[in-house]
Design an enzyme around this catalytic site. Structure first.
Site, PDB file in Angstrom:
ATOM      1  N   ASP A  89      -3.468  -2.180  -0.141  1.00 16.27           N
ATOM      2  CA  ASP A  89      -3.794  -0.873   0.437  1.00 16.27           C
ATOM      3  C   ASP A  89      -4.946  -0.977   1.425  1.00 16.27           C
ATOM      4  O   ASP A  89      -6.094  -1.197   1.035  1.00 16.27           O
ATOM      5  CB  ASP A  89      -4.161   0.089  -0.690  1.00 16.27           C
ATOM      6  CG  ASP A  89      -4.311   1.529  -0.217  1.00 16.27           C
ATOM      7  OD1 ASP A  89      -3.972   1.806   0.957  1.00 16.27           O
ATOM      8  OD2 ASP A  89      -4.754   2.374  -1.001  1.00 16.27           O
ATOM      9  N   ASP A 121      -2.566   2.581   8.591  1.00 19.55           N
ATOM     10  CA  ASP A 121      -2.518   2.595   7.130  1.00 19.55           C
ATOM     11  C   ASP A 121      -1.251   1.910   6.630  1.00 19.55           C
ATOM     12  O   ASP A 121      -0.148   2.228   7.081  1.00 19.55           O
ATOM     13  CB  ASP A 121      -2.567   4.042   6.622  1.00 19.55           C
ATOM     14  CG  ASP A 121      -2.593   4.125   5.110  1.00 19.55           C
ATOM     15  OD1 ASP A 121      -3.294   3.306   4.494  1.00 19.55           O
ATOM     16  OD2 ASP A 121      -1.917   5.005   4.549  1.00 19.55           O
TER      17      ASP A 121
END
Length: 442
Positions: free
Chosen positions: A93, A317
């Site tokens: 992440d 992201d």
């Protein structure tokens, strides 16, 4: 207890040797299976952005992001932790800093499935930080903090609570991790800092939300992210290629810690990585313009910019599938796409949550509108059409871009838009490199 800036001499020498030999670490990236539907992806992405935006508003009081890990776009890595090594599955992440995983303090662990949690007492190298170690200041602490001046073994307790009430709490600790290098030689990294979560609860961190993972591998810009801790030994760079996971069989995507090969670097385009002091975890880039079929749209520059309150801007992201753009820019893109498609394709019944869907029967994908972004520094990011049109049903494709209120959040370039590109995050030079040719050469 050593701080994050201190390393045993043998470890420093070993990793210096690897760096001088231009070795790197490479970890396969796995994707969720089964794949979520586009409507599920939108729902999960919206929830993830809510968590990320809420953290941004609280960032002045919380020194680290601990993995807003929900989202349909999750990629996973296996991490071998402890002595002897235990293999656990973590979410990779870029929107998180803290490496954390579910832990158990059991002694007789016969009732636990292998790999379901990190068994701290079964590792000879597990060591919590002391609560007065400077490293303990890098994680959010419980209130009141259970820190004793007199106890020799008073561990560093951390606690992170999400906006939906989910919670991970435990000891901020160090452990040995075993990794594979490009030479094929296993490398042992001592003193990897991570959150050992003995208390993990709530909808974002349990059940299907984590996709079977046991924690989060934070790859953000903060000092305790996995990318930062290992990157300091490998040139402060990491990169990944996200390949089309809908293919059968799906190709393998990779996360690499270390510099790309010289023949790859020569093919990269670059743009600056921007720092938002109010959200130092995230990788911001500057979008200067957007074009459809080569025609620049009349989007005000302020639509893309970061304001003094830390609002706006655009984040790269890995954990979000779709792309979210400021409402004014989105409306202009949507209108331009509709004009372009008016004579080419018949409209389809919109899939819930998507504003533009077309029937692509007999229509070549090359006929779909071409989207490109002008970035700070003069580079152009021009993804293929398959990166922003998503199949929602047989012969129906929808625009995989959503609007976001830039006054209260930020834009996101999701991983569908990133597919087929090599992205290299160069933290020393504060730049992002990207190329459509890099994945084949990685």
């Amino acid at each position: 207890m050593v701080s994050l800036s201190q390393l045993p001499f043998f470890f420093f020498f070993f990793f210096t040797t690897l760096c001088n030999s231009q070795h790197y670490l490479q970890l396969p990236l796995l994707h969720t299976d089964p794949f979520p539907t586009p409507s599920q992806a939108l729902s999960l992405d919206t929830h993830r952005l809510s968590l990320l935006h809420n953290h941004r508003r609280r960032s002045s009081t919380s020194p680290v992001v601990s993995g807003a890990s929900t989202g349909s776009g999750q990629y996973f890595v296996h991490l071998r932790l402890g002595s002897p090594p235990q293999t656990l599955l973590l979410v990779a992440d870029t929107g998180s800093d803290l490496v954390w995983l579910r832990c158990s303090a059991c002694k007789n662990c016969s009732n636990r499935s292998p790999g379901s949690a990190f068994l701290a007492r079964h590792s000879t190298t597990f060591s919590p930080y002391h609560c007065y170690d400077s490293a303990c200041d890098l994680v959010p602490r419980p209130d009141p903090s259970p820190c004793s001046h007199t106890r020799l073994h008073s561990p560093c307790s951390y606690e992170y609570t999400y906006s939906d009430g989910s919670r991970t709490a435990g000891f901020f600790s160090t452990e040995t991790t075993t990794l594979n290098t490009s030479s094929g030689t296993p490398a042992k990294l001592s003193d990897l800092a991570f959150g050992c979560g003995f208390d993990v609860s709530g909808p974002s961190l349990t059940g299907p939300s984590l996709g079977g993972a046991h924690g989060v591998m934070g790859l953000g810009r903060g000092p305790i992210s996995f990318a930062s801790q290992l990157g300091r030994r490998f040139g402060n760079k990491f990169s990944y290629c996200l390949l089309d996971y809908t293919l059968s069989p799906p190709p393998t995507s990779y996360l690499r810690i270390g510099a790309s090969k010289s023949d790859v670097v020569s093919k990269l385009s670059f743009t600056r990585l921007l720092l938002n002091p109010l959200s130092p975890t995230f990788y911001y880039i500057g979008i200067k313009s957007v074009s459809v079929n080569g025609v620049k749209l009349p989007v005000r520059p302020s639509v893309w910019s970061l304001d003094q309150l830390g609002n706006g801007g655009t984040v790269i992201d890995s954990g979000t599938t779709l792309t979210f753009l400021p409402e004014p820019a989105y409306r202009l893109i949507l209108a331009a796409f509709k004009r372009s498609l008016k004579k080419l394709a018949s409209p389809a019944q919109p899939t819930p949550g998507f504003d533009l869907c077309v029937n692509v029967s007999g229509l070549a994908r090359a006929s779909l509108p071409k989207l490109s972004f002008g970035l700070a520094g003069g580079s152009v990011f021009a993804p293929p059409r398959g990166n922003y049109f998503i199949e929602t049903m047989d012969r129906v494709e929808c625009l995989a871009i959503q609007p976001v209120d830039s006054g209260s959040g930020f834009s996101v370039i999701g991983n569908l838009m990133q597919q087929g590109f090599l992205f290299e995050f160069d933290k020393d030079r504060s730049r992002l490199g990207f190329s459509r040719h890099g994945c084949a050469l990685q």
